[in-house]
Design a protein around this motif. Structure first.
Motif, PDB file in Angstrom:
ATOM      1  N   TRP A   1       0.839  -1.199   0.000  1.00  0.00           N
ATOM      2  CA  TRP A   1       0.000   0.000   0.000  1.00  0.00           C
ATOM      3  C   TRP A   1       0.871   1.245   0.000  1.00  0.00           C
ATOM      4  O   TRP A   1       1.921   1.295   0.648  1.00  0.00           O
TER       5      TRP A   1
ATOM      6  N   GLN B   1      -2.740   5.151   0.938  1.00  0.00           N
ATOM      7  CA  GLN B   1      -3.671   4.034   1.136  1.00  0.00           C
ATOM      8  C   GLN B   1      -3.648   3.554   2.586  1.00  0.00           C
ATOM      9  O   GLN B   1      -4.689   3.294   3.177  1.00  0.00           O
ATOM     10  N   ASP B   2      -2.446   3.422   3.150  1.00  0.00           N
ATOM     11  CA  ASP B   2      -2.309   2.985   4.527  1.00  0.00           C
ATOM     12  C   ASP B   2      -2.975   3.980   5.481  1.00  0.00           C
ATOM     13  O   ASP B   2      -3.708   3.591   6.390  1.00  0.00           O
TER      14      ASP B   2
END
Length: 122
Positions: free
Chosen positions: A17, A21-22
Motif C-alpha cells: 500500500w 492508502q495505509d
C-alpha cells in the motif's frame, strides 16, 4: 469479558500500500477505535512490525532461534485489539466493524483469560 481480535492479512499485500492508502485504512480503523474508547471498552491495540523483523524460538534441546516466523501461512498476524465485550456475539460485531474498515484479511476472535495483569511499561 475481554476478547482478543487478532488481525491477519497478506503482509506483502498490506506492505505494498502507498502511504496514502495505509493512512486511509488507519483513518477508517480510528473511527471504530474512537467509538470503543468512548465506550471505555478498548484495551491495548498493536500493529506488529513485518515478519522480517521477527524471530522464532523452537523448543528443542538446546533451543533453536530462527530468523522470521516459522509458520507456512498465506496470511500473517499483523496486529491485535483487546476489547471488553459482553459475549462472543458482541466481540464479533466489533470484528465486523473493523473488517468493514480494512479490506481483505481475516479476524480471529478469542476470549482472553488474564494470566497476569501487566505492569507499566516505560
Amino acid at each position: 469479558m475481554l476478547y482478543a481480535i487478532l488481525c491477519y492479512h497478506d503482509e506483502d499485500f498490506v506492505g505494498s500500500w502507498s502511504k496514502e492508502q495505509d493512512e486511509a485504512v488507519m483513518k477508517k480503523l480510528a473511527v471504530v477505535q474512537d467509538k470503543l474508547t468512548q465506550q471505555r471498552r478498548l484495551g491495548p491495540v498493536a500493529r506488529l512490525l513485518p515478519t522480517t523483523a521477527a524471530a522464532t524460538l523452537r523448543k528443542e534441546d538446546p533451543p533453536l532461534v530462527l530468523d522470521g516466523p516459522y509458520a507456512e501461512t498465506k496470511e500473517q498476524l499483523l496486529g491485535f485489539y483487546i476489547v471488553d465485550c459482553k459475549n462472543l456475539d458482541d466481540a464479533l460485531d466489533v470484528a465486523r466493524e473493523l473488517a468493514a474498515a480494512n479490506p481483505g484479511g481475516a479476524y480471529e476472535v478469542r476470549p482472553v483469560g488474564v494470566f497476569r495483569p501487566g505492569g507499566n511499561l516505560t
